[in-house]
Write an enzyme that holds these catalytic residues in place. Structure first.
Site, PDB file in Angstrom:
ATOM      1  N   TYR A   1       0.818  -1.214   0.000  1.00 39.63           N
ATOM      2  CA  TYR A   1       0.000   0.000   0.000  1.00 39.63           C
ATOM      3  C   TYR A   1       0.853   1.266   0.000  1.00 39.63           C
ATOM      4  CZ  TYR A   1      -4.179  -2.771   0.934  1.00 39.63           C
ATOM      5  OH  TYR A   1      -5.220  -3.660   0.856  1.00 39.63           O
TER       6      TYR A   1
ATOM      7  N   LYS B   1       4.016 -14.086   5.401  1.00 37.85           N
ATOM      8  CA  LYS B   1       4.411 -15.120   4.448  1.00 37.85           C
ATOM      9  C   LYS B   1       5.926 -15.018   4.285  1.00 37.85           C
ATOM     10  CE  LYS B   1       2.265 -17.595   1.999  1.00 37.85           C
ATOM     11  NZ  LYS B   1       1.932 -19.048   2.208  1.00 37.85           N
TER      12      LYS B   1
ATOM     13  N   ASP C   1      -1.810 -17.903   5.330  1.00 37.81           N
ATOM     14  CA  ASP C   1      -2.798 -18.882   4.863  1.00 37.81           C
ATOM     15  C   ASP C   1      -3.271 -19.775   6.012  1.00 37.81           C
ATOM     16  OD1 ASP C   1      -0.165 -19.700   4.824  1.00 37.81           O
ATOM     17  OD2 ASP C   1      -0.324 -20.930   3.028  1.00 37.81           O
TER      18      ASP C   1
ATOM     19  N   ASP D   1      -5.667  -5.583   6.024  1.00 40.34           N
ATOM     20  CA  ASP D   1      -6.883  -5.109   5.364  1.00 40.34           C
ATOM     21  C   ASP D   1      -7.849  -6.274   5.164  1.00 40.34           C
ATOM     22  OD1 ASP D   1      -8.727  -3.638   3.992  1.00 40.34           O
ATOM     23  OD2 ASP D   1      -7.475  -3.274   2.222  1.00 40.34           O
TER      24      ASP D   1
END
Ligand code: NAI
Ligand code: MG
Length: 354
Positions: A120, A187, A220, A244
């Protein structure tokens, strides 16, 4: 206090929120500042300088949602406000509320989202542009990466500096709020040099908080866990993009976007806003749920050292939800925005009389 009504359902839920907050009996000196799509037509930008100036003067603001028009060349007003005011921490509680249906056992989750870095940050290269061509050349010379000619690129920066402050913020928050655990989502196995920085910095900083459990989870796996055993989670600390997505997910776990409040906080300024957007599908019809913004207002009152008024607003919300006869359609009722606001105000007046 700066009040930004926003666009779409923004003005409707803002008006309701203003009335409910005033029903606490506190005095508010609102500086109403319009921003968003309507302002763009009139003033040539969706975020005129006067809005930022007002927040810099008042230090505290509450805003309704603002549409991010696609393909106009303007940055998202919401992202711009967070970046320009260095509101690096988003705090988004998701709590099961009385009378609100949910498939899960009672939950009390808080998402702490880093607000300034990650994908972002706004570092983007348009497909086919000169800059994109230069970037392709550079990446080829640097490391032999061959990007496709028809690729666009968004850069993902995550720094130790940017991460350290959000980690400390999250653990300080957990401590202050009497919470047992902070779970960091990442991740780092795939994005070793961006998410890797986030995870490594979080692990180091967490050592200063032996009283709060530190847990790390791949994003995940976190998604699976949220669907499966959300009651095992407490505070979720996430970089910008995952934060988000997971905020909306957590809102869904506890009754939807209509009741999910949020705060954007930095060292100097605070901006309170619901998690939801401008909801163009229901805008202008007087049916939007004002609760998310009202509860954002309660968070603002607590920030302004008005815990009694904040608690009164929360209690009014709980009572109106429990009673269920003056709630909006997203909660299974058939009241409009202003009827629900009236019910909230009536409860606040009762609370004041007692
Ligand atoms: P959205 O949150 O506006 O709407 C998603 C769904 O939830 C819609 O079906 C909507 O009707 C419903 N919903 C949202 N708030 C509600 C409320 N208070 N009461 C009842 N139902 C409600 O998300 P969407 O459609 O993806 O985004 C619309 C616009 O809002 C986009 O331009 C987006 O960029 C912007 N947006 C702005 C945000 C902000 O101002 N901070 C945050 C999120 C999106
Ligand atoms: Mg969002």
């Amino acid at each position: 206090m700066t009040l930004i009504p926003g666009d779409g359902i923004g003005p409707e839920v803002s008006e309701a929120t203003r009335k409910v907050l005033e029903a606490t009996g506190l005095d508010f000196d609102w500086d109403v500042q319009h921003a968003g799509t309507d302002v763009m037509d009139r003033e040539g930008t969706p975020l005129p300088d006067r809005v930022l100036e007002s927040i810099r003067a008042s230090r505290t603001a509450i805003k309704g949602p603002i549409t991010t028009p696609v393909g106009t060349g303007f940055r998202s007003v919401n992202v711009a406000l967070r970046r320009d005011l260095d509101l690096f921490a988003a705090v988004r509680p998701s709590r099961t509320l009385p009378g609100v249906e949910s498939r899960h056992p009672p939950l009390d989750l808080v998402v702490v989202r880093e607000n300034t870095e990650d994908l972002y940050a706004g570092i983007e290269f348009r497909m086919g542009s000169d800059e994109m061509r230069l970037l392709r050349d550079e990446l080829r010379t640097l490391a032999g990466f061959e990007l496709r000619e028809d690729a666009g690129v968004t850069v993902k920066p995550i720094s130790v500096t940017g991460t350290r402050r959000i980690v400390r913020f999250a653990f300080d928050f957990a401590r202050r709020d009497g919470r047992r655990k902070v779970t960091v989502g990442h991740k780092a196995n795939i994005m070793r040099f961006s998410d890797g920085v986030f995870l490594y910095t979080a692990a180091v900083e967490a050592e200063a908080y032996p009283d709060v459990e530190f847990e790390e989870m791949q994003a995940d796996q976190l998604a699976l866990w949220l669907a499966w055993h959300p009651e095992d989670l407490d505070v979720l600390l996430l970089p910008n993009l995952y934060g988000d997505i997971v905020s909306d997910l957590c809102a869904g776990l506890t009754g939807g976007l209509g009741i999910a409040p949020g705060a954007n906080l930095g060292w100097e300024y605070a901006l309170f806003e619901p998690v939801h957007g401008s909801a163009p599908d229901i805008a202008g019809r007087g049916v939007a749920n004002p609760t998310a913004m009202v509860l954002s207002g309660a968070m603002m009152l607590r920030h302004l050292a008005e815990p009694v008024a904040a608690r009164a607003v929360e209690r009014a919300v709980e009572e109106v939800l429990r009673d269920g006869s003056h709630v909006t359609r997203d909660l299974g009722g058939n009241s409009g925005t202003s009827e629900m606001a009236d019910a909230l105000m009536a409860h606040l007046r009762d609370l004041r009389l007692r």
